[in-house]
Each structure stands twice: as C-alpha cells, then as structure tokens.
Design an enzyme around this catalytic site. Structure first.
Site, mmCIF file in Angstrom:
data_model
loop_
_atom_site.group_PDB
_atom_site.id
_atom_site.type_symbol
_atom_site.label_atom_id
_atom_site.label_comp_id
_atom_site.label_asym_id
_atom_site.label_seq_id
_atom_site.Cartn_x
_atom_site.Cartn_y
_atom_site.Cartn_z
ATOM 1 N N HIS A 205 -7.689 -3.608 -3.597
ATOM 2 C CA HIS A 205 -8.659 -3.100 -2.616
ATOM 3 C C HIS A 205 -9.785 -4.129 -2.473
ATOM 4 O O HIS A 205 -9.520 -5.278 -2.172
ATOM 5 C CB HIS A 205 -9.136 -1.719 -3.078
ATOM 6 C CG HIS A 205 -9.964 -0.941 -2.114
ATOM 7 N ND1 HIS A 205 -10.120 -1.250 -0.792
ATOM 8 C CD2 HIS A 205 -10.698 0.189 -2.297
ATOM 9 C CE1 HIS A 205 -10.896 -0.360 -0.213
ATOM 10 N NE2 HIS A 205 -11.281 0.519 -1.099
ATOM 11 N N HIS B 35 -1.773 -5.295 4.426
ATOM 12 C CA HIS B 35 -2.729 -4.192 4.580
ATOM 13 C C HIS B 35 -1.945 -2.914 4.822
ATOM 14 O O HIS B 35 -0.929 -2.908 5.501
ATOM 15 C CB HIS B 35 -3.659 -4.442 5.768
ATOM 16 C CG HIS B 35 -4.889 -3.611 5.730
ATOM 17 N ND1 HIS B 35 -4.914 -2.311 6.160
ATOM 18 C CD2 HIS B 35 -6.131 -3.880 5.264
ATOM 19 C CE1 HIS B 35 -6.131 -1.824 5.985
ATOM 20 N NE2 HIS B 35 -6.892 -2.746 5.442
ATOM 21 N N ASP C 230 -10.285 -9.992 3.329
ATOM 22 C CA ASP C 230 -10.640 -10.615 2.046
ATOM 23 C C ASP C 230 -10.212 -12.067 1.973
ATOM 24 O O ASP C 230 -10.743 -12.834 1.175
ATOM 25 C CB ASP C 230 -9.978 -9.826 0.908
ATOM 26 C CG ASP C 230 -10.558 -8.429 0.830
ATOM 27 O OD1 ASP C 230 -9.809 -7.471 1.096
ATOM 28 O OD2 ASP C 230 -11.759 -8.312 0.582
HETATM 29 C C1 SDX Z 1 -8.761 -3.964 1.467
HETATM 30 O O1 SDX Z 1 -7.340 0.433 3.146
HETATM 31 C C2 SDX Z 1 -8.290 -0.307 3.576
HETATM 32 O O2 SDX Z 1 -8.795 -0.107 4.661
HETATM 33 C C3 SDX Z 1 -8.756 -1.396 2.629
HETATM 34 C C4 SDX Z 1 -9.720 -2.409 3.207
HETATM 35 C C5 SDX Z 1 -11.062 -1.797 3.518
HETATM 36 O O3 SDX Z 1 -11.799 -2.377 4.348
HETATM 37 O O4 SDX Z 1 -11.425 -0.784 2.859
HETATM 38 O O5 SDX Z 1 -9.187 -2.993 4.387
HETATM 39 C C6 SDX Z 1 -9.991 -3.535 2.185
HETATM 40 O O6 SDX Z 1 -8.472 -3.415 0.439
HETATM 41 C C7 SDX Z 1 -7.855 -4.993 2.098
HETATM 42 C C8 SDX Z 1 -6.568 -5.264 1.245
HETATM 43 C C9 SDX Z 1 -6.940 -6.211 0.119
HETATM 44 N N1 SDX Z 1 -5.824 -6.319 -0.829
HETATM 45 C C10 SDX Z 1 -5.135 -7.474 -0.952
HETATM 46 O O7 SDX Z 1 -5.281 -8.442 -0.220
HETATM 47 C C11 SDX Z 1 -4.147 -7.469 -2.129
HETATM 48 C C12 SDX Z 1 -2.785 -8.005 -1.650
HETATM 49 N N2 SDX Z 1 -2.208 -7.018 -0.722
HETATM 50 C C13 SDX Z 1 -1.255 -6.068 -1.296
HETATM 51 O O8 SDX Z 1 -1.554 -5.629 -2.582
HETATM 52 C C14 SDX Z 1 -0.868 -4.974 -0.286
HETATM 53 O O9 SDX Z 1 -0.602 -5.611 0.889
HETATM 54 C C15 SDX Z 1 -1.812 -3.825 -0.044
HETATM 55 C C16 SDX Z 1 -2.194 -3.105 -1.308
HETATM 56 C C17 SDX Z 1 -3.024 -4.283 0.662
HETATM 57 C C18 SDX Z 1 -1.090 -2.829 0.879
HETATM 58 O O10 SDX Z 1 -0.017 -2.323 0.160
HETATM 59 P P1 SDX Z 1 0.958 -1.205 0.815
HETATM 60 O O11 SDX Z 1 0.526 -0.794 2.154
HETATM 61 O O12 SDX Z 1 1.145 -0.140 -0.212
HETATM 62 O O13 SDX Z 1 2.266 -2.016 1.054
HETATM 63 P P2 SDX Z 1 3.423 -2.168 0.015
HETATM 64 O O14 SDX Z 1 2.847 -2.463 -1.327
HETATM 65 O O15 SDX Z 1 4.314 -0.982 0.142
HETATM 66 O O16 SDX Z 1 4.157 -3.489 0.520
HETATM 67 C C19 SDX Z 1 5.168 -3.421 1.527
HETATM 68 C C20 SDX Z 1 6.075 -4.642 1.245
HETATM 69 C C21 SDX Z 1 6.580 -4.687 -0.207
HETATM 70 O O17 SDX Z 1 7.772 -5.428 -0.211
HETATM 71 P P3 SDX Z 1 9.190 -4.573 -0.150
HETATM 72 O O18 SDX Z 1 9.159 -3.621 -1.327
HETATM 73 O O19 SDX Z 1 9.182 -3.880 1.192
HETATM 74 O O20 SDX Z 1 10.266 -5.650 -0.279
HETATM 75 O O21 SDX Z 1 5.295 -5.833 1.425
HETATM 76 C C22 SDX Z 1 5.203 -6.527 0.172
HETATM 77 C C23 SDX Z 1 5.536 -5.534 -0.903
HETATM 78 O O22 SDX Z 1 6.053 -6.190 -2.050
HETATM 79 N N3 SDX Z 1 3.822 -7.009 0.067
HETATM 80 C C24 SDX Z 1 3.480 -8.213 -0.381
HETATM 81 C C25 SDX Z 1 2.072 -8.274 -0.242
HETATM 82 N N4 SDX Z 1 1.623 -7.111 0.268
HETATM 83 C C26 SDX Z 1 2.710 -6.332 0.454
HETATM 84 N N5 SDX Z 1 4.226 -9.242 -0.888
HETATM 85 C C27 SDX Z 1 3.515 -10.344 -1.260
HETATM 86 N N6 SDX Z 1 2.167 -10.489 -1.156
HETATM 87 C C28 SDX Z 1 1.419 -9.469 -0.652
HETATM 88 N N7 SDX Z 1 0.103 -9.588 -0.538
#
Ligand code: SDX
Length: 425
Positions: free
Chosen positions: A263, A304, A361
């Site tokens: 997050h 996201h 971010d």
């Molecule tokens: C913020 O919600 C908000 O509004 C948050 C925010 C706000 O203003 O409050 O916008 C702020 O938190 C932004 C996000 C910051 N986080 C990161 O940058 C951390 C890296 N991102 C990931 O952890 C992830 O993308 C999330 C947590 C942001 C979102 O996760 P989801 O929606 O639960 O998606 P998921 O984990 O189900 O991923 C879907 C697929 C998966 O692969 P498969 O299982 O389909 O094969 O995408 C992959 C994931 O492994 N994936 C990534 C990835 N993010 C998702 N693979 C590599 N690197 C990544 N960053």
C-alpha cells in the site's frame, strides 16, 4: 423502475435490488441474503462495495480520478492541498473568503503543545518515522478525547482541523528526531507546504529559506495523495471508526495500514528496489524475477487493484518529477534506472496481460529523494497527503446512520468434538 437480480437458493428465487451509482458501477444489495441463510464470499473485497460515498470516484479502466467530481489533473494544476482538503471535507470548493479563513484556521493550529513533544523522548534517531507518526497521532487522542462527541458535527470539524493542521508538524518532528536536530515550530508567514519543508530543513534561530518550486511540487504531491476512495487504509479508518472509537485512534489505525509495502509503503519500497537493481544492466534480471511465480519479488510501484490503465496520478507525478529534477539540476542514476525499468516492463507481455502500469508510488519516491527527503520518510509524506481523505471519510460515515463493521466468514475448521483430558491424549 428499480433494477434487480435474481438468484436461486435451494430452488427458491430470491430478488436482490440493484442500487444505482451516479458514476460507474451499480451494486447488488445483498443485505437480504442474511435471511436466506447464506453469505457472500469475497476475500480482499475485489467485488464488494463496503459503503456508499460521495467523496472520490475512480474509473480504473479509463484512468479517471475525481475528488467530489473535480478531475485530479485540474486540481493538481490549479488548486492547493488546503483547498482540496476543504473540498474533500465539505463537498464543495470554498469561496475566496472561505479559503482564506480555512487556511488561517489550519496554519494557526499547526503547532503542537510543548509537553506533547516529549512523546518523542521515547524514540531514537533509528526509530522508523512511520512508527513515530502512528504513535504521535494516536497520542493526540490524549489531548482531545475528553468531551469529544463524535455525533456533534462541530466536534468532527474540530477534529479534522486538528489532524490536517498537526500532521505536517508531527511528520517534520519525526524527521528532526532521525536527524538528532531540534524541532522547528511552524511559521505563520509560510503556507502549508512551505511550513512542512521549513519544519524539516529549517535550523533553529534562522529565517525560513524554502525553494518555491520545491514547495509547489510538495503541495502537488499532497494533492495527489489526498484521497483514493475505499483503499485499504481508508477502509481501516472506516472500520475502526464504526466502533465509535476515538477518531485520532481510528486515523492511527489507518496510518498503520498505510505502512505496508503493498500500500503506501510502496514508495519507500520502490527506492529500495531501484537501489538494489543499481544500474540498467541489472534490470532484465529483476523484471524476470518479478514474473517468476516461485519468487515473491514484485516490481514495486507497478500494478494496482483498481487502475487497469495508467494511474492518472502517476502521469502528473512524472511531470512534477521532471520539474524538480530540472530546478535542482539533479541527474540521479536511479531516475535513469526507473525510466528504463518502466519502458522494459511496459513492453513485457507479463505486465501487459496483467495491466500492470506504474502507479503513483513509482514516481513519488524518486521525486521525494531528489528533494532530499530520506527514504524512510516517504510513507510519512503519503500519510500527510492522505489525512484529509481519511478524516473526510470518517466524517461522512458519522454524518448518517451506520452499523459497526463486522464481516462473516466461510468456516472450514473442525466440526463439534469433545474435550479430551491431557492424560488421555
Ligand atoms: C497504493 O488501493 C489504493 O487505492 C491504493 C493507493 C492509494 O492511493 O490508496 O493507490 C496506493 O497502495 C498503490 C499500490 C502500491 N503498491 C505497490 O506498488 C506494490 C506492488 N504492487 C502489487 O503488490 C499489486 O499490484 C497490488 C497490491 C498493488 C495490487 O494487487 P492485486 O490487485 O491484489 O493484484 P494481484 O496481487 O491479484 O495481482 C494480479 C496478478 C498476479 O499474477 P497472476 O497470479 O495473475 O499470475 O498480477 C501480478 C500478480 O502476481 N502482479 C505483479 C505485480 N502486481 C501484481 N507481478 C509483479 N510485480 C507487481 N508489482
């Protein structure tokens, strides 16, 4: 005519009303299911609306973000963080006189009580600023809990003014603690962002010396972080607030949730990741790691839950980053790694298929580093920006009838069984 959906449970057709949104997706009202002896199941709330709200709208497919209907791009270009704070809390843009009065109200409340500063005596220069921020905001309840009536709108407004006013001061105090330097009080001649930078980088006994390009960039960073509908930390504030908890404590719970690297902690994790990558020659190796199912490594700052298109904030953040780098004449190799990483990642099928784009971010961290903010302070800056959003959602919930948040579960544990004495096990 109200839309409805029908589901069939054990041969019985159950009508569920559809509630219409003013923008975006409608929702199926499943509250009636409790009478049908069945629950819905949605870990992570991917398909679940936990409340209704009039504050912020996001269209993840179109890359749209609006605060009270105003597009983030316009607010980032034309507004200020305090004007956006007023908008989020009150639901309309202030008149010139209303804005001036609000700004004066906030600036006049920025100082924290002398004795309150001793909360920092329990920390050291090695204490993480988010830990100190979370503790200090919860500590504000010790000053304002007595006589606070959360059902009195004037008390709620007072709480909002205190939190928006004091979070820059607390944030700057955490920075000074890590530097082993004396706290600098707010200066009434400075605006909100200028005061934050002055309280961080100012020196005792010296006149303020704040670069206007940097303070404008900082104010824009606050605007971009001000709210984001029902993200994890805002949902935490609402859930904690739904128990009628003290609002300063409920906000501290939101700060705790924001700290996670999935997050708000992602901006700090982006810089740690870029530093670990080191130079452009290592990028392919890390992009491959991010795609490896057996490797927990993720590309921080990418992806996201809602945006399956470019995060509109990242676009604004990117131009702000360029302005800061130009003003400061910064040529940080990490920015070159970041730009190359973004280019490579967006050409990879893995990222394209999963709609993984840079989020806010990704660029905010690089910009903050250029301004001279140490990496452990990045999520504290996010906390500062998000404060008006959190307290506006808390106020919105308290402004009309609400129920304590209490989800149910799918139980997969053992069925009934009798206790066995330890001697017989
Ligand atoms: C913020 O919600 C908000 O509004 C948050 C925010 C706000 O203003 O409050 O916008 C702020 O938190 C932004 C996000 C910051 N986080 C990161 O940058 C951390 C890296 N991102 C990931 O952890 C992830 O993308 C999330 C947590 C942001 C979102 O996760 P989801 O929606 O639960 O998606 P998921 O984990 O189900 O991923 C879907 C697929 C998966 O692969 P498969 O299982 O389909 O094969 O995408 C992959 C994931 O492994 N994936 C990534 C990835 N993010 C998702 N693979 C590599 N690197 C990544 N960053």
């Amino acid at each position: 005519m109200t839309q409805k959906v029908q589901i069939i449970i054990d041969g019985k057709t159950v009508d569920l009303p559809v509630l219409e949104a003013t923008e975006g997706r409608n929702v199926v009202d499943v509250r009636g299911l409790i009478n049908e002896g069945i629950y819905t199941y949605d870990p992570g709330f991917l398909s679940t609306a936990a409340c209704d709200s009039e504050i912020t709208y996001i269209d993840g497919d179109e890359g749209v973000l609006m605060y009270r209907g105003y597009p983030i791009e316009q607010l980032a270009e034309k507004s200020s963080h305090l004007e956006v704070s007023y908008l989020l809390f009150n639901g309309h843009l202030p008149s010139a006189s209303e804005l001036k009065a609000f700004e004066q109200e906030i600036i006049s409340r920025m100082a924290v009580d002398e004795h309150f500063q001793h909360i920092f005596d329990g920390f050291t220069a090695q204490s993480h600023p988010m830990s100190m921020t979370c503790a200090a905001v919860a500590g504000l309840a010790s000053l304002y809990h007595e006589g606070l009536d959360i059902y009195d709108e004037d008390h709620r407004r007072e709480t909002a003014l205190n939190l928006i006013a004091k979070i820059p001061t607390i944030a700057a105090m955490t920075y000074k603690k890590t530097q082993g330097e004396a706290f600098i009080p707010p200066d009434p001649s400075l605006n909100y962002a200028e005061n934050f930078l002055h309280m961080c980088f100012g020196k005792k006994g010296r006149a303020p010396d704040v670069n206007p390009v940097i303070s404008a960039a900082m104010d824009r960073i606050f605007i971009l972080h001000a709210d984001h509908e029902q993200n994890a930390s805002t949902s935490t504030v609402r859930l904690a607030g739904s128990t009628e908890a003290d609002p300063y404590a409920a906000i501290a719970a939101g700060i705790a949730a924001l700290w996670g690297p999935s997050h708000g902690g992602a901006n700090e994790a982006v810089l740690d990741m870029l530093s670990e990558i080191g130079d452009e020659s290592q990028i392919d190796q890390y992009v491959a790691k991010a795609q490896d199912k057996d490797d927990p490594f993720r590309l921080m700052g990418f992806g996201h839950r809602v945006y399956k298109n470019f995060d509109p904030r990242a676009t604004v953040m990117q131009s702000s980053c360029d302005a800061v780098f130009k003003e400061l004449g910064v040529d940080d190799p990490l920015l070159n790694v970041a730009r190359k990483l973004e280019q490579i990642a967006r050409e990879e099928d893995y990222f394209i298929e999963r709609n993984l784009y840079p989020n806010i971010d990704f660029y905010s961290g690089i910009t903050l580093k250029a301004i001279g903010i140490p990496v452990p302070m990045f999520t504290v800056i996010f906390t500062l920006g998000r404060m008006p959003g959190w307290i506006s959602h808390w106020n919105e919930m308290l402004s009309s009838p609400f129920k304590i948040g209490r989800p149910r579960q799918l139980y997969l544990g053992p069925g009934p069984r009798d206790y066995v004495d330890v001697g017989s096990r």
